[in-house]
Scaffold this motif. Sequence first.
Motif, PDB file in Angstrom:
ATOM      1  N   ASP A 171     -10.164  12.455  -2.410  1.00 57.28           N
ATOM      2  CA  ASP A 171     -11.371  13.288  -2.301  1.00 57.28           C
ATOM      3  C   ASP A 171     -11.605  13.534  -0.811  1.00 57.28           C
ATOM      4  N   GLY A 172     -11.599  14.804  -0.406  1.00 53.62           N
ATOM      5  CA  GLY A 172     -11.776  15.118   1.007  1.00 53.62           C
ATOM      6  C   GLY A 172     -11.403  16.564   1.259  1.00 53.62           C
ATOM      7  N   ASN A 173     -10.960  16.841   2.466  1.00 58.10           N
ATOM      8  CA  ASN A 173     -10.571  18.196   2.814  1.00 58.10           C
ATOM      9  C   ASN A 173      -9.485  18.685   1.860  1.00 58.10           C
ATOM     10  N   GLU A 174      -9.728  19.832   1.244  1.00 58.53           N
ATOM     11  CA  GLU A 174      -8.829  20.298   0.189  1.00 58.53           C
ATOM     12  C   GLU A 174      -7.448  20.684   0.692  1.00 58.53           C
ATOM     13  N   LEU A 175      -7.342  21.118   1.912  1.00 57.95           N
ATOM     14  CA  LEU A 175      -6.049  21.545   2.430  1.00 57.95           C
ATOM     15  C   LEU A 175      -5.435  20.421   3.247  1.00 57.95           C
ATOM     16  N   SER A 176      -4.218  20.010   2.879  1.00 54.59           N
ATOM     17  CA  SER A 176      -3.553  18.915   3.585  1.00 54.59           C
ATOM     18  C   SER A 176      -2.053  19.196   3.656  1.00 54.59           C
ATOM     19  N   TYR A 177      -1.382  18.370   4.414  1.00 50.65           N
ATOM     20  CA  TYR A 177       0.073  18.427   4.440  1.00 50.65           C
ATOM     21  C   TYR A 177       0.624  17.925   3.111  1.00 50.65           C
ATOM     22  N   GLN A 187      10.454  16.218  -5.881  1.00 47.76           N
ATOM     23  CA  GLN A 187      10.812  17.189  -4.857  1.00 47.76           C
ATOM     24  C   GLN A 187       9.727  17.417  -3.813  1.00 47.76           C
ATOM     25  N   GLY A 188       8.489  17.214  -4.169  1.00 45.89           N
ATOM     26  CA  GLY A 188       7.423  17.496  -3.215  1.00 45.89           C
ATOM     27  C   GLY A 188       6.091  16.922  -3.651  1.00 45.89           C
ATOM     28  N   GLY A 189       5.096  16.941  -2.701  1.00 53.30           N
ATOM     29  CA  GLY A 189       3.754  16.513  -3.040  1.00 53.30           C
ATOM     30  C   GLY A 189       3.252  15.407  -2.129  1.00 53.30           C
ATOM     31  N   GLN A 190       2.383  14.558  -2.708  1.00 51.40           N
ATOM     32  CA  GLN A 190       1.745  13.471  -1.964  1.00 51.40           C
ATOM     33  C   GLN A 190       2.513  12.165  -2.166  1.00 51.40           C
ATOM     34  N   ILE A 191       1.904  11.053  -1.688  1.00 58.39           N
ATOM     35  CA  ILE A 191       2.484   9.707  -1.698  1.00 58.39           C
ATOM     36  C   ILE A 191       3.879   9.743  -1.067  1.00 58.39           C
ATOM     37  N   PRO A 192       3.943  10.131   0.194  1.00 60.03           N
ATOM     38  CA  PRO A 192       5.253  10.209   0.863  1.00 60.03           C
ATOM     39  C   PRO A 192       5.876   8.840   1.155  1.00 60.03           C
ATOM     40  N   GLU A 193       5.049   7.772   1.199  1.00 60.78           N
ATOM     41  CA  GLU A 193       5.579   6.471   1.609  1.00 60.78           C
ATOM     42  C   GLU A 193       5.105   5.339   0.704  1.00 60.78           C
ATOM     43  N   LEU A 194       6.007   4.402   0.478  1.00 58.03           N
ATOM     44  CA  LEU A 194       5.677   3.103  -0.104  1.00 58.03           C
ATOM     45  C   LEU A 194       5.740   2.077   1.019  1.00 58.03           C
ATOM     46  N   ILE A 195       4.684   1.283   1.159  1.00 58.42           N
ATOM     47  CA  ILE A 195       4.633   0.247   2.185  1.00 58.42           C
ATOM     48  C   ILE A 195       4.805  -1.094   1.489  1.00 58.42           C
ATOM     49  N   PHE A 196       5.795  -1.874   1.928  1.00 60.55           N
ATOM     50  CA  PHE A 196       6.103  -3.099   1.187  1.00 60.55           C
ATOM     51  C   PHE A 196       6.620  -4.194   2.113  1.00 60.55           C
ATOM     52  N   TYR A 197       6.602  -5.416   1.573  1.00 53.96           N
ATOM     53  CA  TYR A 197       7.232  -6.564   2.219  1.00 53.96           C
ATOM     54  C   TYR A 197       8.452  -6.950   1.388  1.00 53.96           C
ATOM     55  N   ALA A 198       9.532  -7.339   2.067  1.00 55.66           N
ATOM     56  CA  ALA A 198      10.751  -7.735   1.359  1.00 55.66           C
ATOM     57  C   ALA A 198      11.345  -8.978   2.002  1.00 55.66           C
ATOM     58  N   SER A 217       0.710  15.686  11.105  1.00 53.63           N
ATOM     59  CA  SER A 217       1.508  15.548   9.888  1.00 53.63           C
ATOM     60  C   SER A 217       1.944  14.101   9.646  1.00 53.63           C
ATOM     61  N   ASN A 218       1.378  13.176  10.401  1.00 51.73           N
ATOM     62  CA  ASN A 218       1.713  11.768  10.210  1.00 51.73           C
ATOM     63  C   ASN A 218       1.205  11.278   8.851  1.00 51.73           C
ATOM     64  N   THR A 219       1.734  10.141   8.429  1.00 53.37           N
ATOM     65  CA  THR A 219       1.202   9.498   7.222  1.00 53.37           C
ATOM     66  C   THR A 219       0.202   8.431   7.641  1.00 53.37           C
ATOM     67  N   PHE A 220      -0.758   8.157   6.755  1.00 53.39           N
ATOM     68  CA  PHE A 220      -1.823   7.212   7.062  1.00 53.39           C
ATOM     69  C   PHE A 220      -1.848   6.139   5.970  1.00 53.39           C
ATOM     70  N   PRO A 221      -1.822   4.850   6.359  1.00 57.41           N
ATOM     71  CA  PRO A 221      -1.705   3.777   5.369  1.00 57.41           C
ATOM     72  C   PRO A 221      -3.014   3.523   4.619  1.00 57.41           C
ATOM     73  N   GLY A 229       0.830  -1.199   0.000  1.00 56.07           N
ATOM     74  CA  GLY A 229       0.000   0.000   0.000  1.00 56.07           C
ATOM     75  C   GLY A 229       0.865   1.250   0.000  1.00 56.07           C
ATOM     76  N   PHE A 230       0.217   2.405   0.204  1.00 58.20           N
ATOM     77  CA  PHE A 230       0.906   3.691   0.249  1.00 58.20           C
ATOM     78  C   PHE A 230       0.617   4.364   1.586  1.00 58.20           C
ATOM     79  N   GLY A 231       1.587   5.158   2.042  1.00 63.60           N
ATOM     80  CA  GLY A 231       1.327   6.057   3.154  1.00 63.60           C
ATOM     81  C   GLY A 231       1.003   7.432   2.594  1.00 63.60           C
ATOM     82  N   LEU A 232      -0.118   8.042   3.048  1.00 63.28           N
ATOM     83  CA  LEU A 232      -0.581   9.321   2.501  1.00 63.28           C
ATOM     84  C   LEU A 232      -0.694  10.368   3.606  1.00 63.28           C
ATOM     85  N   TYR A 233      -0.542  11.624   3.215  1.00 61.35           N
ATOM     86  CA  TYR A 233      -0.760  12.735   4.147  1.00 61.35           C
ATOM     87  C   TYR A 233      -2.255  12.981   4.310  1.00 61.35           C
ATOM     88  N   GLY A 234      -2.591  13.609   5.457  1.00 60.65           N
ATOM     89  CA  GLY A 234      -3.980  13.951   5.729  1.00 60.65           C
ATOM     90  C   GLY A 234      -4.181  15.450   5.900  1.00 60.65           C
TER      91      GLY A 234
END
Length: 523
Positions: free
Chosen positions: A475-481, A512-523, A449-453, A410-415
Amino acid sequence: ILMVDEKGKNMKCLTFFLMLPETVKNRSKKSSKKGNSSSSSSSKLPPVCYEIITLKTKKKKKMAADIFPRKKPANTNTTAVQQYHQQNLNNNNTIPVPNWQGLYPTIRERNAVMFNNDLMADVHFVVGPPGGTQRLPGHKYVLAVGSSVFHAMFYGELAEDKDEIRIPDVEPAAFLAMLKYIYCDEIDLAADTVLATLYAAKKYIVPHLARACVNFLETSLSAKNACVLLSQSCLFEEPDLTQRCWEVIDAQAELALKSEGFCDIDFQTLESILRRETLNAKEIVVFEAALNWAEVECQRQELTATIENKRKVLGKALYLIRIPTMALDDFANGAAQSGILTLNETNDIFLWYTAAKKPELQFVSKPRKGLVPQRCHRFQSCAYRSNQWRYRGRCDSIQFAVDKRVFIAGFGLYGSSCGSAEYSAKIELKRQGVILGQNLSKYFSDGSSNTFPVWFEYPVQIEPDTFYTASVILDGNELSYFGQEGMTEVQCGKVTVQFQCSSDSTNGTGVQGGQIPELIFYA
């Protein structure tokens, strides 16, 4: 004498014969001192060649293929070559072409003509089980050079002089693939015969072909065939392939357990999977997979697929299913009503869920450890402003590549940056435009400012050294981290992840910036 052609370009081998009369005369005088007999013989000495000098141009040795480069032959020769290739496929139809050896410039090509060819064959193999045999020609010398088993069979101390050898345990297509490697030095593998070819290569000790089969299986390994390949890799004693199978089964356990191939495994492999601590699956999925295997096993044993027979073929493996660790709803609506459990077992497990004093159970009651997901964070900081980050149905996207095979869960996303808020997220993972995984879900952000999986339904297998595209539409609150100070390369454990901008990104996300701050994976 220097001999060259008229244009003075090509220099041939040169030989100088130096005949020195004065030296011959002196030699005769010395010989006369030794006696009459030797003097008389010395007087008859012929002119002596004292020195022979050969001048050669320094040239690199050439092989037959270099001296006679492969050219497009005339129509008659082309037809002959094509006929021989066709004859090799059809078998036993030797084409009488005069001087066929002259059609092929190298020993490798001439040797390949003998593949599956009755010409000069001194042994035949009847390959395959009864009712599905195929008679194949062979040449003992070629086979003995390619396999130590064939060498012992034909030239060893216990060699038997048989004109026909029966091999009922190898499929004809697999035996032909092995012969093609021995005769032609070519590896021709197919998904439906590679396991049988591996068996043949192991039986006749052809290690390089066996290694090629294992490599083929590793590259084609997926959740659909991982359980079957696990069973075969243990049989063939291939530890590297076994480890790769476990990696897939652990990370994509639910897909592997629901695959048709799971029902084809042997009992020993079933037990090893049910014992697996790192199996990343809900226990109700494990339970249902075991029942499906039991039904097919009843058919293999020619038993009626009744509840009693299913339990019989499962045997003690039933207690490896960790039924007490299921969610109560899964147990009540699934395992408890399946009929596979006795009444006492069902009552004891219900008491295990509800009673303070829990009864003793034969089932394993400790939950599986599963896999711990790793997180690759690509930003060094995050921020928020009054005029961004906004979501109006636009796509945030980034491309990434890894240096080792992983499974993206999955991905970790800002809220939201304006207090608590709920978001609807459509996540997607693509490779060269092909969608490999997608999911539509919701997540709740607490204003930090945490990320949410956000998870895919099943982890997606990612191959190394290939760029994939990760996308999300929020789709949600327009202003986010949003992230900033992005990195093009991140080391996460033993995995190196590279990032680059995606043309699918229409909402401003990039390296340099934006959303999708994290990749969640198994290795």
